[in-house]
Write a protein that holds these residues in place. Structure first.
Motif, PDB file in Angstrom:
ATOM      1  N   GLY A 109     -59.364-123.327 -35.605  1.00 48.49           N
ATOM      2  CA  GLY A 109     -58.593-122.493 -34.700  1.00 48.49           C
ATOM      3  C   GLY A 109     -58.323-121.093 -35.211  1.00 48.49           C
ATOM      4  O   GLY A 109     -57.826-120.250 -34.457  1.00 48.49           O
ATOM      5  N   GLU A 110     -58.641-120.815 -36.471  1.00 49.09           N
ATOM      6  CA  GLU A 110     -58.429-119.468 -37.005  1.00 49.09           C
ATOM      7  C   GLU A 110     -59.526-118.544 -36.495  1.00 49.09           C
ATOM      8  O   GLU A 110     -60.717-118.837 -36.649  1.00 49.09           O
ATOM      9  CB  GLU A 110     -58.449-119.487 -38.534  1.00 49.09           C
ATOM     10  N   ARG A 111     -59.147-117.437 -35.896  1.00 49.38           N
ATOM     11  CA  ARG A 111     -60.131-116.464 -35.407  1.00 49.38           C
ATOM     12  C   ARG A 111     -60.448-115.483 -36.530  1.00 49.38           C
ATOM     13  O   ARG A 111     -59.587-114.741 -36.985  1.00 49.38           O
ATOM     14  CB  ARG A 111     -59.574-115.707 -34.203  1.00 49.38           C
ATOM     15  N   PRO A 112     -61.694-115.473 -37.014  1.00 49.22           N
ATOM     16  CA  PRO A 112     -61.990-114.604 -38.152  1.00 49.22           C
ATOM     17  C   PRO A 112     -61.987-113.137 -37.756  1.00 49.22           C
ATOM     18  O   PRO A 112     -62.293-112.773 -36.617  1.00 49.22           O
ATOM     19  CB  PRO A 112     -63.396-115.053 -38.566  1.00 49.22           C
ATOM     20  N   ARG A 113     -61.623-112.315 -38.699  1.00 50.32           N
ATOM     21  CA  ARG A 113     -61.765-110.876 -38.518  1.00 50.32           C
ATOM     22  C   ARG A 113     -63.256-110.555 -38.384  1.00 50.32           C
ATOM     23  O   ARG A 113     -64.111-111.201 -38.999  1.00 50.32           O
ATOM     24  CB  ARG A 113     -61.179-110.180 -39.744  1.00 50.32           C
ATOM     25  N   LEU A 114     -63.596-109.552 -37.597  1.00 49.18           N
ATOM     26  CA  LEU A 114     -64.985-109.177 -37.359  1.00 49.18           C
ATOM     27  C   LEU A 114     -65.251-107.828 -38.023  1.00 49.18           C
ATOM     28  O   LEU A 114     -64.701-106.805 -37.620  1.00 49.18           O
ATOM     29  CB  LEU A 114     -65.252-109.096 -35.853  1.00 49.18           C
ATOM     30  N   LEU A 115     -66.097-107.829 -39.060  1.00 54.17           N
ATOM     31  CA  LEU A 115     -66.443-106.617 -39.800  1.00 54.17           C
ATOM     32  C   LEU A 115     -67.879-106.236 -39.492  1.00 54.17           C
ATOM     33  O   LEU A 115     -68.796-107.042 -39.675  1.00 54.17           O
ATOM     34  CB  LEU A 115     -66.280-106.842 -41.306  1.00 54.17           C
ATOM     35  N   LEU A 116     -68.101-104.995 -39.030  1.00 52.59           N
ATOM     36  CA  LEU A 116     -69.430-104.523 -38.660  1.00 52.59           C
ATOM     37  C   LEU A 116     -69.890-103.423 -39.607  1.00 52.59           C
ATOM     38  O   LEU A 116     -69.133-102.486 -39.904  1.00 52.59           O
ATOM     39  CB  LEU A 116     -69.426-103.963 -37.232  1.00 52.59           C
ATOM     40  N   HIS A 117     -71.146-103.548 -40.049  1.00 53.61           N
ATOM     41  CA  HIS A 117     -71.724-102.498 -40.880  1.00 53.61           C
ATOM     42  C   HIS A 117     -73.193-102.342 -40.521  1.00 53.61           C
ATOM     43  O   HIS A 117     -73.774-103.161 -39.814  1.00 53.61           O
ATOM     44  CB  HIS A 117     -71.553-102.829 -42.368  1.00 53.61           C
ATOM     45  N   GLY A 118     -73.816-101.284 -41.025  1.00 54.47           N
ATOM     46  CA  GLY A 118     -75.225-101.026 -40.750  1.00 54.47           C
ATOM     47  C   GLY A 118     -75.409 -99.910 -39.739  1.00 54.47           C
ATOM     48  O   GLY A 118     -74.491 -99.545 -38.995  1.00 54.47           O
ATOM     49  N   GLY A 119     -76.626 -99.368 -39.707  1.00 57.17           N
ATOM     50  CA  GLY A 119     -76.910 -98.206 -38.875  1.00 57.17           C
ATOM     51  C   GLY A 119     -76.731 -98.430 -37.394  1.00 57.17           C
ATOM     52  O   GLY A 119     -76.460 -97.485 -36.653  1.00 57.17           O
ATOM     53  N   GLY A 120     -76.881 -99.671 -36.925  1.00 58.72           N
ATOM     54  CA  GLY A 120     -76.741 -99.945 -35.501  1.00 58.72           C
ATOM     55  C   GLY A 120     -75.397-100.504 -35.106  1.00 58.72           C
ATOM     56  O   GLY A 120     -75.198-100.890 -33.944  1.00 58.72           O
ATOM     57  N   ALA A 121     -74.448-100.538 -36.039  1.00 59.21           N
ATOM     58  CA  ALA A 121     -73.159-101.175 -35.765  1.00 59.21           C
ATOM     59  C   ALA A 121     -72.346-100.424 -34.726  1.00 59.21           C
ATOM     60  O   ALA A 121     -71.674-101.031 -33.883  1.00 59.21           O
ATOM     61  CB  ALA A 121     -72.363-101.300 -37.057  1.00 59.21           C
ATOM     62  N   GLN A 122     -72.399 -99.110 -34.757  1.00 61.91           N
ATOM     63  CA  GLN A 122     -71.550 -98.312 -33.867  1.00 61.91           C
ATOM     64  C   GLN A 122     -71.848 -98.595 -32.400  1.00 61.91           C
ATOM     65  O   GLN A 122     -70.941 -98.621 -31.557  1.00 61.91           O
ATOM     66  CB  GLN A 122     -71.728 -96.821 -34.161  1.00 61.91           C
ATOM     67  N   ALA A 123     -73.119 -98.831 -32.080  1.00 58.94           N
ATOM     68  CA  ALA A 123     -73.493 -99.067 -30.683  1.00 58.94           C
ATOM     69  C   ALA A 123     -72.896-100.357 -30.142  1.00 58.94           C
ATOM     70  O   ALA A 123     -72.688-100.489 -28.932  1.00 58.94           O
ATOM     71  CB  ALA A 123     -75.022 -99.114 -30.561  1.00 58.94           C
ATOM     72  N   LEU A 124     -72.606-101.320 -31.019  1.00 61.18           N
ATOM     73  CA  LEU A 124     -72.064-102.607 -30.579  1.00 61.18           C
ATOM     74  C   LEU A 124     -70.542-102.680 -30.669  1.00 61.18           C
ATOM     75  O   LEU A 124     -69.913-103.452 -29.950  1.00 61.18           O
ATOM     76  CB  LEU A 124     -72.649-103.743 -31.427  1.00 61.18           C
ATOM     77  N   ALA A 125     -69.967-101.890 -31.562  1.00 59.91           N
ATOM     78  CA  ALA A 125     -68.552-102.055 -31.902  1.00 59.91           C
ATOM     79  C   ALA A 125     -67.621-101.939 -30.702  1.00 59.91           C
ATOM     80  O   ALA A 125     -66.667-102.721 -30.565  1.00 59.91           O
ATOM     81  CB  ALA A 125     -68.156-101.042 -32.971  1.00 59.91           C
ATOM     82  N   SER A 126     -67.885-100.996 -29.813  1.00 60.87           N
ATOM     83  CA  SER A 126     -66.954-100.764 -28.702  1.00 60.87           C
ATOM     84  C   SER A 126     -66.946-101.910 -27.698  1.00 60.87           C
ATOM     85  O   SER A 126     -66.018-102.026 -26.900  1.00 60.87           O
ATOM     86  CB  SER A 126     -67.298 -99.446 -27.996  1.00 60.87           C
ATOM     87  N   ARG A 127     -67.973-102.753 -27.726  1.00 60.42           N
ATOM     88  CA  ARG A 127     -68.045-103.866 -26.774  1.00 60.42           C
ATOM     89  C   ARG A 127     -67.741-105.209 -27.416  1.00 60.42           C
ATOM     90  O   ARG A 127     -67.982-106.256 -26.808  1.00 60.42           O
ATOM     91  CB  ARG A 127     -69.422-103.879 -26.093  1.00 60.42           C
ATOM     92  N   LEU A 128     -67.211-105.182 -28.629  1.00 64.01           N
ATOM     93  CA  LEU A 128     -66.794-106.402 -29.327  1.00 64.01           C
ATOM     94  C   LEU A 128     -65.299-106.318 -29.587  1.00 64.01           C
ATOM     95  O   LEU A 128     -64.836-105.471 -30.364  1.00 64.01           O
ATOM     96  CB  LEU A 128     -67.563-106.567 -30.637  1.00 64.01           C
ATOM     97  N   ASP A 129     -64.541-107.161 -28.947  1.00 64.49           N
ATOM     98  CA  ASP A 129     -63.091-107.126 -29.044  1.00 64.49           C
ATOM     99  C   ASP A 129     -62.633-107.288 -30.491  1.00 64.49           C
ATOM    100  O   ASP A 129     -62.989-108.258 -31.166  1.00 64.49           O
ATOM    101  CB  ASP A 129     -62.496-108.251 -28.194  1.00 64.49           C
ATOM    102  N   GLY A 130     -61.856-106.322 -30.963  1.00 67.99           N
ATOM    103  CA  GLY A 130     -61.276-106.413 -32.294  1.00 67.99           C
ATOM    104  C   GLY A 130     -62.216-106.104 -33.440  1.00 67.99           C
ATOM    105  O   GLY A 130     -61.864-106.298 -34.608  1.00 67.99           O
ATOM    106  N   ALA A 131     -63.410-105.591 -33.150  1.00 61.08           N
ATOM    107  CA  ALA A 131     -64.363-105.289 -34.221  1.00 61.08           C
ATOM    108  C   ALA A 131     -63.839-104.171 -35.115  1.00 61.08           C
ATOM    109  O   ALA A 131     -63.275-103.188 -34.638  1.00 61.08           O
ATOM    110  CB  ALA A 131     -65.706-104.901 -33.626  1.00 61.08           C
ATOM    111  N   GLU A 132     -64.036-104.338 -36.416  1.00 55.08           N
ATOM    112  CA  GLU A 132     -63.619-103.335 -37.395  1.00 55.08           C
ATOM    113  C   GLU A 132     -64.859-102.717 -38.029  1.00 55.08           C
ATOM    114  O   GLU A 132     -65.602-103.398 -38.741  1.00 55.08           O
ATOM    115  CB  GLU A 132     -62.761-103.966 -38.493  1.00 55.08           C
ATOM    116  N   PRO A 133     -65.124-101.441 -37.787  1.00 57.91           N
ATOM    117  CA  PRO A 133     -66.249-100.790 -38.461  1.00 57.91           C
ATOM    118  C   PRO A 133     -66.019-100.772 -39.975  1.00 57.91           C
ATOM    119  O   PRO A 133     -64.936-100.451 -40.440  1.00 57.91           O
ATOM    120  CB  PRO A 133     -66.246 -99.372 -37.876  1.00 57.91           C
ATOM    121  N   ALA A 134     -67.059-101.136 -40.716  1.00 59.14           N
ATOM    122  CA  ALA A 134     -66.983-101.161 -42.182  1.00 59.14           C
ATOM    123  C   ALA A 134     -68.286-100.614 -42.738  1.00 59.14           C
ATOM    124  O   ALA A 134     -69.066-101.344 -43.356  1.00 59.14           O
ATOM    125  CB  ALA A 134     -66.709-102.579 -42.671  1.00 59.14           C
ATOM    126  N   PRO A 135     -68.576 -99.333 -42.514  1.00 50.96           N
ATOM    127  CA  PRO A 135     -69.899 -98.778 -42.835  1.00 50.96           C
ATOM    128  C   PRO A 135     -70.268 -98.820 -44.312  1.00 50.96           C
ATOM    129  O   PRO A 135     -71.451 -98.818 -44.646  1.00 50.96           O
ATOM    130  CB  PRO A 135     -69.808 -97.337 -42.317  1.00 50.96           C
TER     131      PRO A 135
END
Length: 247
Positions: free
Chosen positions: A204-230
């Protein structure tokens, strides 16, 4: 002691000085074509420094160029390697060395950030997902083509389909938009499904979502709660360098 960190990926080299407090200084990013770096890529490096620590998933030719440059500028060069246990993280793979060192380093960085479990998503040549729980246990992951790679593959088979351009829509009314929507949508769906599965696995624990990589920015705005971590790979490399883990 002055030490620099180097993350050599499939499309870019990123490097930064390691600060005395264990943090990362200003990051420099250099593109490459898989065989060579752009002329003058090393201009941001000091003429001499004490040590370098690098992680590489790129071709041998690029690794040799990087190592030759580092050998001329510093006295000690070390390579990060995937270990089963390091800095409170335990890798799930039966053969830990088969887990890419970049993925390993992001797990170190994610766990060091604290605040419970993390689903780490890398969007580069590949789309990688790895789950690490609050206790530092790596619970496994997934690998798929990234949206950029999907489009390149489609273009190779059907030249009229462009490799870039287009805007995301749930139902596009143009071919280029449909390509962007389909390839990005596939990645978004995999991330969402993985996050739901992770929540079930973690009771039941919802994990934090960490995004990195050159294509991360394009997805981040459409993923609820995503944290950019370049800089996540470099963050992990800083942890690895300070830990000086055993072989």
């Amino acid at each position: 002691m002055s030490e620099w960190l180097f993350d050599l990926g499939n499309s870019r080299l990123k490097f930064a000085p390691l600060r005395e407090d264990g943090g990362i200084g200003e990051i420099v990013a250099v593109a490459h074509d898989g065989t060579a770096f752009a002329a003058g890529w090393d201009a941001a490096l000091p003429a001499r420094f004490d040590a370098a620590c690098f992680a590489s998933v790129a071709a041998t030719e690029l690794r040799v160029i990087l190592l030759d440059t580092l050998a001329r500028r510093c006295g000690r060069v070390s390579a990060a390697t995937t270990l089963r246990h390091c800095d409170g993280v335990e890798i799930a793979y039966a053969e830990p060395q088969r887990l890419g060192v970049d993925r390993f380093l992001t797990l170190l960085a994610a766990h060091a950030r604290g605040a419970g479990a993390s689903l780490v998503v890398g969007v580069g040549t590949a789309l990688t997902l790895d789950l690490v729980d609050a206790h530092g246990r790596h619970r496994g992951g997934r690998i798929a083509p990234s949206p950029a790679l999907m489009r390149e593959a489609l273009h190779r088979r059907a030249r009229q389909l462009p490799t870039d351009g287009g805007d995301y829509a749930e139902f596009a009314d143009d071919t280029v938009d449909a390509l962007a929507s389909g390839c990005e949508g596939a990645a978004l769906a995999l991330v969402d499904r993985s996050r739901d599965a992770a929540r079930d696995l973690l009771g039941g624990e919802r994990p934090r979502l960490l995004l990195h990589g050159g294509g991360a920015q394009a997805l981040a705005s459409r993923l609820d709660g995503a944290e950019p971590a370049p800089a996540l790979v470099l963050e992990g490399l800083a942890r690895w360098a300070r830990m000086a883990p055993p072989a």
